[in-house]
Structures are given as C-alpha cells and as structure tokens.
Design a protein around this motif. Structure first.
Motif, PDB file in Angstrom:
ATOM      1  N   TYR A  35       0.837  -1.188   0.000  1.00  0.00           N
ATOM      2  CA  TYR A  35       0.000   0.000   0.000  1.00  0.00           C
ATOM      3  C   TYR A  35       0.878   1.245   0.000  1.00  0.00           C
ATOM      4  CZ  TYR A  35      -3.350  -3.474   1.572  1.00  0.00           C
ATOM      5  OH  TYR A  35      -4.124  -4.608   1.663  1.00  0.00           O
ATOM      6  N   ALA A  42      -5.716   8.233   2.918  1.00  0.00           N
ATOM      7  CA  ALA A  42      -5.826   6.819   3.242  1.00  0.00           C
ATOM      8  C   ALA A  42      -4.859   6.011   2.376  1.00  0.00           C
ATOM      9  CB  ALA A  42      -7.254   6.344   3.000  1.00  0.00           C
ATOM     10  N   LEU A  45      -3.926   0.611  -2.401  1.00  0.00           N
ATOM     11  CA  LEU A  45      -3.300  -0.637  -2.830  1.00  0.00           C
ATOM     12  C   LEU A  45      -2.529  -0.402  -4.122  1.00  0.00           C
ATOM     13  CD1 LEU A  45      -3.267  -3.809  -2.310  1.00  0.00           C
ATOM     14  CD2 LEU A  45      -5.161  -3.892  -3.955  1.00  0.00           C
TER      15      LEU A  45
ATOM     16  N   ILE B  39      -9.060  -0.295  11.081  1.00  0.00           N
ATOM     17  CA  ILE B  39      -7.608  -0.153  11.147  1.00  0.00           C
ATOM     18  C   ILE B  39      -7.332   1.218  11.735  1.00  0.00           C
ATOM     19  CG2 ILE B  39      -5.507   0.041   9.735  1.00  0.00           C
ATOM     20  CD1 ILE B  39      -7.253  -1.678   7.623  1.00  0.00           C
ATOM     21  N   TYR B  96      -9.514   4.067  10.390  1.00  0.00           N
ATOM     22  CA  TYR B  96      -9.994   3.786   9.045  1.00  0.00           C
ATOM     23  C   TYR B  96     -10.904   2.560   9.059  1.00  0.00           C
ATOM     24  CZ  TYR B  96      -6.003   6.577   7.300  1.00  0.00           C
ATOM     25  OH  TYR B  96      -5.081   7.572   7.035  1.00  0.00           O
ATOM     26  N   GLN B 100     -12.022  -6.125   2.692  1.00  0.00           N
ATOM     27  CA  GLN B 100     -11.194  -7.177   2.126  1.00  0.00           C
ATOM     28  C   GLN B 100     -12.097  -8.193   1.446  1.00  0.00           C
ATOM     29  OE1 GLN B 100      -9.249  -8.271   5.957  1.00  0.00           O
ATOM     30  NE2 GLN B 100      -7.425  -8.543   4.686  1.00  0.00           N
ATOM     31  N   PHE B 109      -6.798  -5.302   1.227  1.00  0.00           N
ATOM     32  CA  PHE B 109      -7.746  -4.203   1.396  1.00  0.00           C
ATOM     33  C   PHE B 109      -7.868  -3.450   0.076  1.00  0.00           C
ATOM     34  CE2 PHE B 109      -8.424  -4.696   5.827  1.00  0.00           C
ATOM     35  CZ  PHE B 109      -7.223  -5.135   6.366  1.00  0.00           C
ATOM     36  N   ASP B 110      -9.044  -3.539  -0.548  1.00  0.00           N
ATOM     37  CA  ASP B 110      -9.202  -2.894  -1.840  1.00  0.00           C
ATOM     38  C   ASP B 110      -9.914  -1.540  -1.754  1.00  0.00           C
ATOM     39  OD1 ASP B 110     -11.863  -5.133  -3.074  1.00  0.00           O
ATOM     40  OD2 ASP B 110     -11.652  -3.991  -1.201  1.00  0.00           O
ATOM     41  N   TRP B 112     -10.879   1.693   1.082  1.00  0.00           N
ATOM     42  CA  TRP B 112     -10.667   2.298   2.395  1.00  0.00           C
ATOM     43  C   TRP B 112     -11.549   3.541   2.545  1.00  0.00           C
ATOM     44  CZ3 TRP B 112      -6.188   1.163   5.699  1.00  0.00           C
ATOM     45  CH2 TRP B 112      -5.360   0.151   5.190  1.00  0.00           C
ATOM     46  N   GLY B 113     -11.931   3.831   3.775  1.00  0.00           N
ATOM     47  CA  GLY B 113     -12.519   5.113   4.065  1.00  0.00           C
ATOM     48  C   GLY B 113     -11.426   6.171   4.118  1.00  0.00           C
ATOM     49  N   GLN B 114     -11.815   7.414   4.234  1.00  0.00           N
ATOM     50  CA  GLN B 114     -10.841   8.498   4.260  1.00  0.00           C
ATOM     51  C   GLN B 114     -10.153   8.616   5.611  1.00  0.00           C
ATOM     52  OE1 GLN B 114     -13.451  11.805   3.361  1.00  0.00           O
ATOM     53  NE2 GLN B 114     -13.768  12.279   5.528  1.00  0.00           N
TER      54      GLN B 114
END
Lengths: 107, 122
Positions: A35, A42, A45, B39, B96, B100, B109-110, B112-114
């Motif tokens: 990442y 954030a 990936l 996370i 966060y 997944q 993890f494809d 994510w939140g901000q």
C-alpha cells in the motif's frame, strides 16, 4: 505472531529505481500486498498477491517475493511517488499483519 | 464504485468508550464475500489492524486489543461499527474502515474510508 520488517526509510534519485523490502519468516510462502500512503490520505493498494497491479497503478510499480524477503520496486521514480509504503500479509493465526512502513524520499 | 465513510465523535474522554460507524455505499454488506475491517494509525506511526466483521456477524479481533474491542454490523443500514472501551491517550489515532475480499485466499484491502481522527483527552 507473525512479524514483518521494513526499513524505516529509502531514498532514490529522481528517475532511478527504488526498492523497498519487507522481511518475514518464509514470507515467500505467503502472498504480500503493498500500500502507498501519502500525507493526510488513506492507504492505496499498489500491488496485490506479490506482483499484481490494480487498475490505475502505473507499470512502474512491480513486486516480487521469495525466501524471507518481498520487494516493492518502483522504476523511474517520480516526485509523486514520495510516500509511506506498507506491506501486508494474511496469516492464518494473526489474520492481518502490516509491516512497520517505509518512507520513500525522491531526491 | 464502493465508498466507505467513517463517522463519530472526534474527541473522547479518557476511560470512556470510543464509538465509530462506517457507512458503505455502492455495494451491499449483505452480499457477502467481504470482511469489513477497522484499522488505526497513531500520529506519525504505522497501520494497526483492529479487527473485522463478516455480514453474518462473525468477528475476529487483534489479540492486543481484543479485550476492549467490539465490532458490530447493521445490514439494514449498510453500516458496521467499532466500539473501543476504556480508552486512554494511547488510543488517539486516525481510524480507518476498509474492505477485504474474503473469497481470495490471502485477502487484501481494496477499498478504504478516508479516515477519521479521534483524540482522547479530558
């Protein structure tokens, strides 16, 4: 528990190749994901399952994994590649494991 | 396009319970096939996985936080939530939520939140 070790920092000259390592016991037997995280954002990936690039990630980003070390390689490094980079694996007992992160500086 | 958005108080007093919610749009939590994780990232530090939940309600927590963490899901609202009890200043972090794909043998993890900053202070 499974642990991943990354160098705190890596420097690369503009246009050259950067290599960021991720060490773990027999990590070559696992799939490693990478990442990129820029300040205030954030994580994104950039490599999944050792060497696969999600859509939208430049071909300059590549990955490899063997033995006790996985490597993220960034070719023709650009100023925009400056960021923190994290490796991650899925461990059967610990589930999600992140490396400590590496700060990439492009000189 | 799947989007995740964290929400909740940005300031929590010591010894109280931190509560955050992640709202998922562009896809249904109930569709299955995904783990929904929390996370966190302490200021200037690395990523720390807190735990995940599946739409059925099954969970798995990081052993280091397990005694204080509860993750729940509300499929009717397409949300999942985090509760962290007995917080101290050491729980100050950006939190966060992320997704997944559990159908993959080694999920990554494809989305994510901000992220949302939570400060623990009196």
């Amino acid at each position: 528990s499974y642990e991943l070790t990354q160098p705190l920092s890596v420097s690369v000259a503009l246009g050259q190749t950067a290599r960021i390592t991720c060490g773990g016991n027999n990590i070559g037997s696992k799939n490693v994901h990478w990442y990129q995280q820029k300040p205030g954002q954030a994580p994104v990936l950039v490599i999944y399952r050792d060497s696969n690039r999600p859509s939208g990630i430049p071909e300059r980003f590549s990955g490899s994994n063997s033995g006790n070390t996985a490597t993220l390689t960034i070719s023709r490094a650009q100023a925009g590649d400056e960021a923190d980079y994290y490796c991650q694996v899925w461990d059967s007992s610990t589930k999600v494991v992140f490396g400590g992160g590496t700060k990439l500086t492009v000189l | 396009q799947v989007q995740l958005q964290e929400s909740g108080p940005g300031l929590v007093k010591p010894s109280q319970t931190l509560s955050l919610t992640c709202t998922v749009s562009g896809g249904s939590i109930s569709s299955g096939g995904y783990y929904w994780s929390w996370i966190r990232q302490h200021p200037g530090k690395g990523l720390e996985w807190i735990g995940y939940i599946y739409y059925s309600g099954s969970t798995y927590y990081n052993p280091s936080l397990k005694s204080r963490v509860t993750i729940s899901v509300d499929t009717s609202k397409n949300q999942f939530s985090l509760k962290l009890s007995s917080v101290t200043a050491a729980d100050t972090a950006v939190y966060y939520c992320a997704r997944q794909n559990r159908l993959q043998p080694n999920p990554y993890f494809d989305y994510w939140g901000q992220g949302t900053l939570v400060t623990v202070s009196s």
